[in-house]
Write a protein that holds these residues in place. Structure first.
Motif, PDB file in Angstrom:
ATOM      1  N   ASN A  10      23.624  10.863  31.803  1.00 59.16           N
ATOM      2  CA  ASN A  10      22.245  10.388  31.688  1.00 59.16           C
ATOM      3  C   ASN A  10      22.050   9.039  32.375  1.00 59.16           C
ATOM      4  O   ASN A  10      21.023   8.801  33.030  1.00 59.16           O
ATOM      5  N   LYS A  11      23.041   8.149  32.235  1.00 59.64           N
ATOM      6  CA  LYS A  11      22.935   6.836  32.877  1.00 59.64           C
ATOM      7  C   LYS A  11      22.873   6.976  34.396  1.00 59.64           C
ATOM      8  O   LYS A  11      22.040   6.344  35.061  1.00 59.64           O
ATOM      9  N   LEU A  12      23.764   7.787  34.958  1.00 66.03           N
ATOM     10  CA  LEU A  12      23.824   7.916  36.415  1.00 66.03           C
ATOM     11  C   LEU A  12      22.631   8.690  36.948  1.00 66.03           C
ATOM     12  O   LEU A  12      22.084   8.367  38.013  1.00 66.03           O
ATOM     13  N   GLN A  13      22.212   9.713  36.211  1.00 71.83           N
ATOM     14  CA  GLN A  13      21.049  10.486  36.658  1.00 71.83           C
ATOM     15  C   GLN A  13      19.780   9.650  36.598  1.00 71.83           C
ATOM     16  O   GLN A  13      18.900   9.762  37.455  1.00 71.83           O
ATOM     17  N   GLY A  14      19.703   8.769  35.598  1.00 64.36           N
ATOM     18  CA  GLY A  14      18.508   7.960  35.437  1.00 64.36           C
ATOM     19  C   GLY A  14      18.508   6.688  36.256  1.00 64.36           C
ATOM     20  O   GLY A  14      17.484   5.986  36.327  1.00 64.36           O
ATOM     21  N   ALA A  15      19.635   6.363  36.903  1.00 66.48           N
ATOM     22  CA  ALA A  15      19.753   5.105  37.648  1.00 66.48           C
ATOM     23  C   ALA A  15      18.765   5.025  38.806  1.00 66.48           C
ATOM     24  O   ALA A  15      18.439   3.938  39.279  1.00 66.48           O
ATOM     25  N   PHE A  16      18.297   6.160  39.253  1.00 67.13           N
ATOM     26  CA  PHE A  16      17.356   6.238  40.372  1.00 67.13           C
ATOM     27  C   PHE A  16      16.025   5.559  40.036  1.00 67.13           C
ATOM     28  O   PHE A  16      15.289   5.138  40.927  1.00 67.13           O
ATOM     29  N   GLN A  69      17.203   5.680  57.212  1.00 69.45           N
ATOM     30  CA  GLN A  69      16.025   5.434  58.045  1.00 69.45           C
ATOM     31  C   GLN A  69      15.337   4.125  57.644  1.00 69.45           C
ATOM     32  O   GLN A  69      14.701   3.467  58.465  1.00 69.45           O
ATOM     33  N   LYS A  70      15.501   3.766  56.386  1.00 69.64           N
ATOM     34  CA  LYS A  70      14.960   2.498  55.895  1.00 69.64           C
ATOM     35  C   LYS A  70      16.047   1.425  55.788  1.00 69.64           C
ATOM     36  O   LYS A  70      15.839   0.385  55.177  1.00 69.64           O
ATOM     37  N   ASN A  71      17.216   1.730  56.347  1.00 69.09           N
ATOM     38  CA  ASN A  71      18.293   0.741  56.508  1.00 69.09           C
ATOM     39  C   ASN A  71      19.004   0.383  55.198  1.00 69.09           C
ATOM     40  O   ASN A  71      19.509  -0.721  55.048  1.00 69.09           O
ATOM     41  N   TYR A  72      19.062   1.332  54.254  1.00 65.83           N
ATOM     42  CA  TYR A  72      19.813   1.014  53.038  1.00 65.83           C
ATOM     43  C   TYR A  72      20.562   2.221  52.491  1.00 65.83           C
ATOM     44  O   TYR A  72      20.209   3.372  52.732  1.00 65.83           O
ATOM     45  N   THR A  73      21.625   1.922  51.771  1.00 64.98           N
ATOM     46  CA  THR A  73      22.394   2.890  50.993  1.00 64.98           C
ATOM     47  C   THR A  73      23.043   2.118  49.860  1.00 64.98           C
ATOM     48  O   THR A  73      23.376   0.933  50.024  1.00 64.98           O
ATOM     49  N   LEU A  74      23.206   2.743  48.706  1.00 61.90           N
ATOM     50  CA  LEU A  74      23.791   2.038  47.564  1.00 61.90           C
ATOM     51  C   LEU A  74      24.713   2.965  46.785  1.00 61.90           C
ATOM     52  O   LEU A  74      24.291   4.010  46.286  1.00 61.90           O
ATOM     53  N   GLN A  75      25.988   2.544  46.694  1.00 59.18           N
ATOM     54  CA  GLN A  75      26.952   3.207  45.844  1.00 59.18           C
ATOM     55  C   GLN A  75      27.386   2.200  44.772  1.00 59.18           C
ATOM     56  O   GLN A  75      27.906   1.132  45.105  1.00 59.18           O
ATOM     57  N   SER A 107      37.827   3.548  46.521  1.00 59.18           N
ATOM     58  CA  SER A 107      36.749   4.091  45.700  1.00 59.18           C
ATOM     59  C   SER A 107      35.490   4.362  46.512  1.00 59.18           C
ATOM     60  O   SER A 107      34.994   3.483  47.217  1.00 59.18           O
ATOM     61  N   HIS A 108      34.967   5.576  46.368  1.00 60.40           N
ATOM     62  CA  HIS A 108      33.681   5.916  46.982  1.00 60.40           C
ATOM     63  C   HIS A 108      32.527   5.302  46.206  1.00 60.40           C
ATOM     64  O   HIS A 108      31.503   4.930  46.787  1.00 60.40           O
ATOM     65  N   GLY A 109      32.668   5.161  44.884  1.00 57.89           N
ATOM     66  CA  GLY A 109      31.547   4.763  44.058  1.00 57.89           C
ATOM     67  C   GLY A 109      30.623   5.946  43.812  1.00 57.89           C
ATOM     68  O   GLY A 109      30.927   7.088  44.181  1.00 57.89           O
ATOM     69  N   HIS A 110      29.497   5.694  43.166  1.00 55.76           N
ATOM     70  CA  HIS A 110      28.531   6.769  42.912  1.00 55.76           C
ATOM     71  C   HIS A 110      27.215   6.425  43.608  1.00 55.76           C
ATOM     72  O   HIS A 110      26.627   5.373  43.367  1.00 55.76           O
ATOM     73  N   THR A 111      26.758   7.317  44.470  1.00 55.89           N
ATOM     74  CA  THR A 111      25.552   7.061  45.258  1.00 55.89           C
ATOM     75  C   THR A 111      24.293   7.134  44.389  1.00 55.89           C
ATOM     76  O   THR A 111      24.070   8.119  43.687  1.00 55.89           O
TER      77      THR A 111
END
Length: 363
Positions: free
Chosen positions: A51-57, A106-112, A96-100
């Motif tokens: 739930n934490k990871l799914q809701g992190a968005f 296209q907007k110049n960002y990514t977060l893991q 570690s890959h981390g969790h995306t």
């Protein structure tokens, strides 16, 4: 060349929220690279962590920063338990890959998330992580990253296909390694199975009982993404904004949704394999399939029926832990400042050695 060995724990968490994969591997370098999978374990997420990871968005920046640290500590605790339980004596570093959470190059960002600083401090081991950020800063997609491992470790296959949250493919075209995301896969299927209290559709049994809705299938197959040229990659944003609303518009039964979406995945994969086989002048292409989707017997059968290629399924251990293994290799390459990110794959302005190192002097 003198043989050199590294003992690394690769840590992988996929977008489909199956859990955390830990792979203790020996990476060897002589004339090329080789590997041994020494110990592996897949840890299911608790409902709380799902739930934490799914809701992190959707949470605030402050809460996401807190979750980043909390998840890094969580990963460290899992690694420490893994090392103790398996009586592992030698670890050079963790990769570690981390969790995306976010991915929109296209907007110049990514977060893991999964703070490397907290992971290193809590575990006591050097950590190499954040493999995607530099590539995005260099104009690339930041994904997929596994193809360098496909090339160095599994180059005898014509195609390497991973079916996880998203399906992606890699192959050699001339002197370059080419790779890209094909379509969303388990991230969509699992969205619907979890709404029914199932973690996943075991072997595709539910999907096999449904009927294809041609209107939905055609609309999915006609999405603009499938016409785009590489490099290209997908994130959860695409699923939330494009895929799910289209499916919901049809008001289908659970079984028919799974049947239709399985067919969509199989068609997209088979089309990619066969069209690229023609370019490569390969009549009997071999395809190595890994990732959780390799256990979806129904989907694999449909891919085999739709494609002319020969499908190869490796050992269960490699199916499940190939990505964790390759992130261990990415760490080895980064430690030597060797190229681990290919511009031919991501579209970055240059090949480069990506990743951030934490805790190298903590011990």
């Amino acid at each position: 060349m003198e043989i050199k060995n590294w003992y690394v724990i690769g840590i992988m968490s996929g977008t489909s929220l199956d859990g955390v994969d830990l792979a203790y591997v020996k990476i060897s370098r002589n004339s090329g690279y080789d590997f041994e999978l020494l110990q592996t374990e897949s840890l299911e997420y608790s409902e709380l962590w799902k739930n934490k990871l799914q809701g992190a968005f959707t949470i605030s920046g402050e809460k996401l920063t807190e979750l980043d640290a909390e998840y890094g500590i969580f990963l460290a605790d899992q690694v420490r338990k893994f090392i103790a339980k398996r009586n592992i004596k030698k670890v050079d570093f963790l990769a570690s890959h981390g969790h995306t959470i976010f991915h929109d190059p296209q907007k110049n960002y990514t977060l893991q998330i999964g703070s490397g600083a907290h992971l290193a401090a809590r575990s006591g081991y050097k950590v190499i992580c954040d493999f995607r950020v530099q590539d995005v800063a260099l104009g690339g997609q930041g994904a997929p990253l596994v193809p360098i491992g496909d090339k160095l470790l599994f180059g005898t296959y014509d195609f390497c296909l991973n079916i996880g949250g998203f399906a992606n493919i890699s192959f050699d075209l001339g002197s370059e390694r080419i790779a890209y995301d094909i379509c969303p896969a388990n991230i969509v299927l699992n969205h619907y199975t979890r709404s029914r209290g199932l973690d996943y559709d075991d072997k595709g049994q539910v999907a096999s009982q449904g009927q294809i809705n041609k209107g939905l299938l055609d609309e999915l197959n006609n999405l603009e993404f499938y016409l785009q040229q590489r490099p290209k990659s997908l994130g959860y944003e695409f699923v939330e904004e494009m895929i799910l609303p289209i499916i919901e518009n049809y008001g289908l039964s659970f079984k028919d949704i799974l049947r239709t979406y399985n067919e969509h995945i199989a068609l997209q994969i088979a089309n990619e394999i066969d069209s690229k086989s023609k370019i490569l002048n390969k009549d009997n292409s071999t395809v190595l399939i890994t990732g959780g989707g390799a256990y979806n017997d129904f989907m694999i059968r449909r891919i085999s029926e739709l494609s002319k290629a020969e499908i190869k399924l490796p050992s269960n251990q490699l199916i499940e832990f190939k990505e964790a293994l390759i992130f261990a290799l990415l760490g080895v390459l980064k430690e030597q400042e060797e190229i681990n990110c290919l511009k031919s794959v991501t579209g970055a302005c240059m090949d480069h050695s990506s990743g951030v190192v934490y805790g190298s002097k903590l011990k």
